[in-house]
Motif scaffolding. Sequence first.
Motif, PDB file in Angstrom:
ATOM      1  N   ASN A  55       0.826  -1.203   0.000  1.00  0.00           N
ATOM      2  CA  ASN A  55       0.000   0.000   0.000  1.00  0.00           C
ATOM      3  C   ASN A  55       0.865   1.260   0.000  1.00  0.00           C
ATOM      4  O   ASN A  55       0.509   2.263  -0.625  1.00  0.00           O
ATOM      5  N   ARG A  58       1.915   2.618  -3.445  1.00  0.00           N
ATOM      6  CA  ARG A  58       0.943   3.225  -4.365  1.00  0.00           C
ATOM      7  C   ARG A  58       1.254   4.698  -4.625  1.00  0.00           C
ATOM      8  O   ARG A  58       1.144   5.169  -5.741  1.00  0.00           O
ATOM      9  N   VAL A  59       1.632   5.420  -3.579  1.00  0.00           N
ATOM     10  CA  VAL A  59       1.840   6.864  -3.685  1.00  0.00           C
ATOM     11  C   VAL A  59       3.080   7.246  -2.882  1.00  0.00           C
ATOM     12  O   VAL A  59       3.325   6.693  -1.815  1.00  0.00           O
ATOM     13  N   PHE A  60       3.836   8.209  -3.412  1.00  0.00           N
ATOM     14  CA  PHE A  60       4.978   8.745  -2.671  1.00  0.00           C
ATOM     15  C   PHE A  60       4.542  10.034  -1.998  1.00  0.00           C
ATOM     16  O   PHE A  60       4.119  10.983  -2.658  1.00  0.00           O
ATOM     17  N   LYS A  61       4.592  10.059  -0.669  1.00  0.00           N
ATOM     18  CA  LYS A  61       4.205  11.245   0.098  1.00  0.00           C
ATOM     19  C   LYS A  61       5.444  11.793   0.806  1.00  0.00           C
ATOM     20  O   LYS A  61       5.990  11.144   1.704  1.00  0.00           O
ATOM     21  N   SER A  64       5.245  12.019   4.650  1.00  0.00           N
ATOM     22  CA  SER A  64       5.048  10.793   5.420  1.00  0.00           C
ATOM     23  C   SER A  64       6.381  10.066   5.588  1.00  0.00           C
ATOM     24  O   SER A  64       6.946   9.555   4.616  1.00  0.00           O
ATOM     25  N   SER A  67       6.307   6.568   4.105  1.00  0.00           N
ATOM     26  CA  SER A  67       6.334   6.551   2.645  1.00  0.00           C
ATOM     27  C   SER A  67       7.742   6.810   2.129  1.00  0.00           C
ATOM     28  O   SER A  67       8.241   6.090   1.261  1.00  0.00           O
ATOM     29  N   TRP A  71      10.061   3.988   0.004  1.00  0.00           N
ATOM     30  CA  TRP A  71      10.610   4.307  -1.315  1.00  0.00           C
ATOM     31  C   TRP A  71      12.133   4.383  -1.290  1.00  0.00           C
ATOM     32  O   TRP A  71      12.804   3.992  -2.247  1.00  0.00           O
TER      33      TRP A  71
END
Length: 171
Positions: A55, A58-61, A64, A67, A71
């Motif tokens: 999960n 899905r997106v790189f923040k 966060s 996150s 990554w």
Amino acid sequence: VGGASGAAAVIAAVAHRLGGSEDLVRHARWIAAASTIVSPPLLISDLGRPERFLNMLRVFKVHSPMSVGVWTLLAFSNAGVAATFADLVERRTGGHVVARVVRDASGIVCAATGLVLSTYTGVLLGATAIPVWSKNVRLLPVHFGASAVGSAVSILELLGHEDRALNRLGI
């Protein structure tokens, strides 16, 4: 594990650029690459369930810490394995140019993400609501980075590297 491997990647890149011993560079790269087998399961264990790791992809923040950590670990792992594999291919083929280019490029990416990885635990702990950690949010990454360098140097010295510069770095 992540901190020591991140610092080992930085040591490998610096030693390679400054003309350090090939064995030191190779061992430091292997330490970085070997940790890629152990670090993801440890991170997944921290997250509690494997689907949380997926999960996070899905997106790189940027805001966060989890996150950024996931990554960073992904980029570090791929670059570390690529640098180690390309080094192996280059040595076996007698200095193949493509292998050398891949080794050097992935070594730089591995070192850059290794810098982040070596301080990541401190950032993550500082982002919690626990007062003793959040109070020292600016110091924790520095402490964890120093500990990572010490760990990486210790592993390399246990492997038989008695380089003066490495010893000074450890101290």
